[in-house]
Motif scaffolding. Structure first.
Motif: not given
Length: 200
Positions: A102-116
């Motif tokens: 929300a403050d405009g900064s870029t964040r990264t992290g681990l999330a679950k996604a489809d293998p494709t």
């Protein structure tokens, strides 16, 4: 004869409430205890179930209010991620995603996604007010189900506990009443035997 028997059966459950020479103080106490136990068992169980359900519902509502979704971008192909090995998302993989806070900064992290999924694909993730990835809160339907199940579980447990406590108290009163009868019989018994012996 049938009329007398029917009247006897009708009035017998309320005999502790009626004035008669055989009624003792412990009988009156037991009658009030029975009334209180049944009242608390029914109403208390319902109220306890309702309160527990409301507490669960408020907890889920707080979790929903403390998180929101953002659009995140995969920074790698999902095929390179680690597989999810437990929970409802088995079959998905852990991948690194990037999103704008929300403050405009870029964040990264681990999330679950489809293998494709591939690099650059977008998915919706949940973050808290600190812009940290969190698991999705329960939906309204899931929260309603959990609320109902909690209420249905707590209500009979509380009712059973109250009824059990009342049963223990009534047993103590019964023992007290038997002690009173034994004491009275020790006083009246000899007189009765003397009266019976003299009559014979």
């Amino acid at each position: 004869m049938a009329r007398t028997s029917r009247a006897h059966v009708t009035t017998r459950p309320l005999w502790r409430w009626r004035h008669n020479p055989l009624r003792r103080h412990s009988d009156v106490v037991e009658a009030w205890i029975v009334l209180a136990v049944w009242t608390v068992t029914l109403l208390g169980g319902l109220l306890a179930g309702w309160a527990a359900g409301q507490a669960v519902d408020q907890t889920f509502a707080a979790r929903r209010a403390a998180a929101h979704t953002v659009s995140a971008e995969l920074t790698e192909n999902a095929a390179e991620g680690s597989p999810v090995v437990a929970g409802y998302d088995v079959g998905k993989v852990w991948v690194t995603v990037r999103w704008t806070a929300a403050d405009g900064s870029t964040r990264t992290g681990l999330a679950k996604a489809d293998p494709t999924s591939t690099t650059g694909s977008r998915l919706q993730v949940w973050v808290n007010h600190g812009e940290r990835l969190v698991g999705p809160p329960p939906s309204q339907a899931e929260a309603t189900f959990e609320t109902v199940m909690t209420a249905a579980l707590v209500a009979p447990l509380v009712s059973t506990g109250v009824w059990g406590a009342g049963w223990v108290i009534r047993r103590q009163l019964m023992r007290h009443r038997l002690d009173e009868w034994d004491a009275e019989w020790r006083q009246i018994g000899p007189q009765w035997r003397n009266f019976s012996g003299g009559k014979g």
